[in-house]
Write an enzyme that holds these catalytic residues in place. Sequence first.
Site, PDB file in Angstrom:
ATOM      1  N   GLY A   1       2.967  -1.520   4.389  1.00 30.63           N
ATOM      2  CA  GLY A   1       2.880  -0.080   4.210  1.00 30.63           C
ATOM      3  C   GLY A   1       4.218   0.535   3.858  1.00 30.63           C
ATOM      4  O   GLY A   1       4.671   0.480   2.721  1.00 30.63           O
ATOM      5  N   GLY A   2       4.888   1.116   4.856  1.00 25.52           N
ATOM      6  CA  GLY A   2       6.131   1.853   4.626  1.00 25.52           C
ATOM      7  C   GLY A   2       7.202   1.063   3.903  1.00 25.52           C
ATOM      8  O   GLY A   2       7.898   1.598   3.022  1.00 25.52           O
TER       9      GLY A   2
ATOM     10  N   ASN B   1       0.861  -1.191   0.000  1.00 25.25           N
ATOM     11  CA  ASN B   1       0.000   0.000   0.000  1.00 25.25           C
ATOM     12  C   ASN B   1       0.895   1.238   0.000  1.00 25.25           C
ATOM     13  O   ASN B   1       1.480   1.586   1.011  1.00 25.25           O
ATOM     14  CB  ASN B   1      -0.910  -0.025   1.231  1.00 25.25           C
ATOM     15  CG  ASN B   1      -1.836   1.173   1.282  1.00 25.25           C
ATOM     16  OD1 ASN B   1      -1.938   1.950   0.335  1.00 25.25           O
ATOM     17  ND2 ASN B   1      -2.521   1.339   2.402  1.00 25.25           N
ATOM     18  N   TRP B   2       0.964   1.912  -1.145  1.00 26.59           N
ATOM     19  CA  TRP B   2       1.850   3.077  -1.276  1.00 26.59           C
ATOM     20  C   TRP B   2       1.269   4.331  -0.633  1.00 26.59           C
ATOM     21  O   TRP B   2       1.949   5.330  -0.493  1.00 26.59           O
ATOM     22  CB  TRP B   2       2.146   3.347  -2.748  1.00 26.59           C
ATOM     23  CG  TRP B   2       2.909   2.256  -3.433  1.00 26.59           C
ATOM     24  CD1 TRP B   2       3.386   1.097  -2.864  1.00 26.59           C
ATOM     25  CD2 TRP B   2       3.281   2.190  -4.817  1.00 26.59           C
ATOM     26  NE1 TRP B   2       4.025   0.329  -3.808  1.00 26.59           N
ATOM     27  CE2 TRP B   2       3.975   0.973  -5.019  1.00 26.59           C
ATOM     28  CE3 TRP B   2       3.087   3.035  -5.895  1.00 26.59           C
ATOM     29  CZ2 TRP B   2       4.481   0.601  -6.257  1.00 26.59           C
ATOM     30  CZ3 TRP B   2       3.582   2.659  -7.139  1.00 26.59           C
ATOM     31  CH2 TRP B   2       4.280   1.460  -7.319  1.00 26.59           C
ATOM     32  N   LYS B   3      -0.005   4.303  -0.304  1.00 28.48           N
ATOM     33  CA  LYS B   3      -0.695   5.446   0.302  1.00 28.48           C
ATOM     34  C   LYS B   3      -0.476   6.700  -0.561  1.00 28.48           C
ATOM     35  O   LYS B   3      -0.437   6.592  -1.792  1.00 28.48           O
ATOM     36  CB  LYS B   3      -0.239   5.612   1.753  1.00 28.48           C
ATOM     37  CG  LYS B   3      -0.456   4.334   2.571  1.00 28.48           C
ATOM     38  CD  LYS B   3      -0.227   4.502   4.042  1.00 28.48           C
ATOM     39  CE  LYS B   3      -0.476   3.184   4.760  1.00 28.48           C
ATOM     40  NZ  LYS B   3      -0.320   3.312   6.222  1.00 28.48           N
TER      41      LYS B   3
ATOM     42  N   SER C   1       3.235  -2.470  10.550  1.00 31.63           N
ATOM     43  CA  SER C   1       4.686  -2.311  10.687  1.00 31.63           C
ATOM     44  C   SER C   1       5.461  -3.516  10.146  1.00 31.63           C
ATOM     45  O   SER C   1       6.461  -3.940  10.731  1.00 31.63           O
ATOM     46  CB  SER C   1       5.060  -2.043  12.149  1.00 31.63           C
ATOM     47  OG  SER C   1       4.396  -0.900  12.643  1.00 31.63           O
TER      48      SER C   1
ATOM     49  N   HIS D   1      -9.713   0.468   5.134  1.00 25.94           N
ATOM     50  CA  HIS D   1      -8.447   0.705   5.832  1.00 25.94           C
ATOM     51  C   HIS D   1      -8.684   1.684   6.970  1.00 25.94           C
ATOM     52  O   HIS D   1      -9.516   2.599   6.873  1.00 25.94           O
ATOM     53  CB  HIS D   1      -7.416   1.255   4.847  1.00 25.94           C
ATOM     54  CG  HIS D   1      -6.026   1.302   5.400  1.00 25.94           C
ATOM     55  ND1 HIS D   1      -5.592   2.302   6.254  1.00 25.94           N
ATOM     56  CD2 HIS D   1      -4.963   0.472   5.224  1.00 25.94           C
ATOM     57  CE1 HIS D   1      -4.333   2.080   6.571  1.00 25.94           C
ATOM     58  NE2 HIS D   1      -3.927   0.972   5.966  1.00 25.94           N
TER      59      HIS D   1
ATOM     60  N   GLU E   1      -5.373  -5.571  10.433  1.00 30.00           N
ATOM     61  CA  GLU E   1      -4.354  -4.551  10.629  1.00 30.00           C
ATOM     62  C   GLU E   1      -4.681  -3.743  11.881  1.00 30.00           C
ATOM     63  O   GLU E   1      -5.406  -2.743  11.814  1.00 30.00           O
ATOM     64  CB  GLU E   1      -4.257  -3.629   9.406  1.00 30.00           C
ATOM     65  CG  GLU E   1      -3.020  -2.762   9.408  1.00 30.00           C
ATOM     66  CD  GLU E   1      -2.833  -2.005   8.100  1.00 30.00           C
ATOM     67  OE1 GLU E   1      -1.698  -1.937   7.616  1.00 30.00           O
ATOM     68  OE2 GLU E   1      -3.832  -1.490   7.580  1.00 30.00           O
TER      69      GLU E   1
END
Length: 256
Positions: free
Chosen positions: A235-236, A8-10, A214, A93, A165
């Site tokens: 995510g990150g 997920n690049w957000k 995370s 989300h 999540e």
Amino acid sequence: MKSYIVGNWKMNFSVGESSVYLHKLSQKLRASRGLTVVVSPSFVALQPLSLQIDRKKLRLAAQAGNPHDFGAYTGAVSYTQLRGIVDYGIIGHSERRQLFHESDKDIRASVAAALRNQITPILCVGETETEHTFGETEDVIRDQLLGGLSEVSTEDISKVIIAYEPIWAISTTTDAHLASPDEIGDVAGFIRRTLKDTYGAATAKEIPLLYGGSVNPSNAGGYLTIPEINGLLVGGASLIADQFIDIIEIAKKVQD
């Protein structure tokens, strides 16, 4: 069961940066029959990336969508418009629930809209730190899960992916800390039992369940060995090519 790694690049990367990054991923990735790798860029990058992507190696997901097929909804993008561009849609989300105030009604309508447009919903569920601390996790997860799936038939539930999540474990939160394998396993088992009670044992067994919170190359292997977990929502770490590739390779090894 097939495994999934979803990045997920957000709200990151321009269209050009997204294209360069996708090219880099494609060069480094080898197709795997039992593992599906999905990336979820911003809306503006979806259409051009859909023309660039090698679908033998990667698939695209939308980060959100409007449940109405068309109409006077300025600034919205519907799942009907996304049909043929993406294969998956992230729905519910925590950032959409909290920052954009998406309700349970919005989320179940989005799940139904994705399904009728041949897009696989990735329904996200997860509790806050306060709910976790006060032992409300199962109540919250049950409400989010059954609420999001309330318009999904027994025939269609096999087309849905569930992602657990916990909000308190997401690295963007100020009080984030890693969830333990036991904590994740307990919730994953509860989700599976809830699906079993609603859709039957045989059907529930076949619904993929992902974990997100995370996730990085250091903990991915441990998360993927948790019973009932069939993949990861990243995510990150999905924004850093080397880390995302590492997670994918770890998933392949665990699967083998």
